[in-house]
Design a protein around this motif. Structure first.
Motif, PDB file in Angstrom:
ATOM      1  N   PHE A  85     115.564   0.544  81.496  1.00 36.06           N
ATOM      2  CA  PHE A  85     114.181   0.634  81.961  1.00 36.06           C
ATOM      3  C   PHE A  85     114.069   0.230  83.426  1.00 36.06           C
ATOM      4  O   PHE A  85     113.402   0.913  84.217  1.00 36.06           O
ATOM      5  CB  PHE A  85     113.266  -0.248  81.106  1.00 36.06           C
ATOM      6  CG  PHE A  85     111.868  -0.308  81.635  1.00 36.06           C
ATOM      7  CD1 PHE A  85     110.999   0.746  81.440  1.00 36.06           C
ATOM      8  CD2 PHE A  85     111.435  -1.411  82.351  1.00 36.06           C
ATOM      9  CE1 PHE A  85     109.714   0.704  81.949  1.00 36.06           C
ATOM     10  CE2 PHE A  85     110.148  -1.461  82.860  1.00 36.06           C
ATOM     11  CZ  PHE A  85     109.285  -0.404  82.659  1.00 36.06           C
ATOM     12  N   VAL A  86     114.709  -0.867  83.783  1.00 31.92           N
ATOM     13  CA  VAL A  86     114.656  -1.329  85.176  1.00 31.92           C
ATOM     14  C   VAL A  86     115.275  -0.295  86.109  1.00 31.92           C
ATOM     15  O   VAL A  86     114.726   0.005  87.171  1.00 31.92           O
ATOM     16  CB  VAL A  86     115.353  -2.707  85.308  1.00 31.92           C
ATOM     17  CG1 VAL A  86     115.547  -3.090  86.757  1.00 31.92           C
ATOM     18  CG2 VAL A  86     114.553  -3.773  84.575  1.00 31.92           C
ATOM     19  N   ALA A  87     116.403   0.279  85.712  1.00 31.51           N
ATOM     20  CA  ALA A  87     117.067   1.281  86.558  1.00 31.51           C
ATOM     21  C   ALA A  87     116.199   2.528  86.729  1.00 31.51           C
ATOM     22  O   ALA A  87     116.058   3.048  87.842  1.00 31.51           O
ATOM     23  CB  ALA A  87     118.420   1.652  85.950  1.00 31.51           C
ATOM     24  N   CYS A  88     115.599   2.995  85.638  1.00 28.49           N
ATOM     25  CA  CYS A  88     114.729   4.179  85.729  1.00 28.49           C
ATOM     26  C   CYS A  88     113.497   3.885  86.579  1.00 28.49           C
ATOM     27  O   CYS A  88     113.094   4.702  87.408  1.00 28.49           O
ATOM     28  CB  CYS A  88     114.306   4.646  84.335  1.00 28.49           C
ATOM     29  SG  CYS A  88     115.596   5.467  83.417  1.00 28.49           S
ATOM     30  N   SER A  89     112.906   2.724  86.359  1.00 32.50           N
ATOM     31  CA  SER A  89     111.709   2.354  87.131  1.00 32.50           C
ATOM     32  C   SER A  89     112.034   2.233  88.613  1.00 32.50           C
ATOM     33  O   SER A  89     111.267   2.699  89.463  1.00 32.50           O
ATOM     34  CB  SER A  89     111.142   1.036  86.623  1.00 32.50           C
ATOM     35  OG  SER A  89     110.758   1.151  85.288  1.00 32.50           O
TER      36      SER A  89
END
Length: 105
Positions: A85-89
């Motif tokens: 999630f952090v990487a996509c965000s």
């Protein structure tokens, strides 16, 4: 994301299978995202950042209900989900900042 796919397959097929291994199909939506991520499609990053919360939720539920290796695998799934999630965000945010900078410049 590939680590989450490998974890899901290994978990349901070899490490701590539940039933006949049909839960391994849960990684199928992640497999559909691979081509979109390789082509750097912003839409794929956006829907994947929403989809990953289903894996997070599964990990939290299974971490609180299972013991032994099942609990450990569930905690790894939670950590990988948060990381994805952090990487996509971060990627979506960077793309929008870049687009804004190009429009302003």
């Amino acid at each position: 994301m590939l680590a989450l796919i490998v974890l899901g397959l290994a978990w349901e097929l070899w490490l701590s299978p539940t039933g006949r291994g049909t839960l391994a199909l849960k990684v199928l939506p992640l497999a559909f995202a691979v081509t979109g991520l390789l082509k750097m499609r912003l839409y794929t990053y956006r829907w994947l950042s929403l989809l990953v919360w289903l894996y997070f939720t599964e990990g939290v539920v299974r971490a609180s209900t299972e013991t032994g290796i099942g609990m450990v695998l569930a905690l790894v799934e939670v950590a990988l989900s948060v990381l994805l999630f952090v990487a996509c965000s971060w990627h979506v945010r960077a793309r929008f900042k870049n687009r804004a900078a190009l429009a302003a410049g």
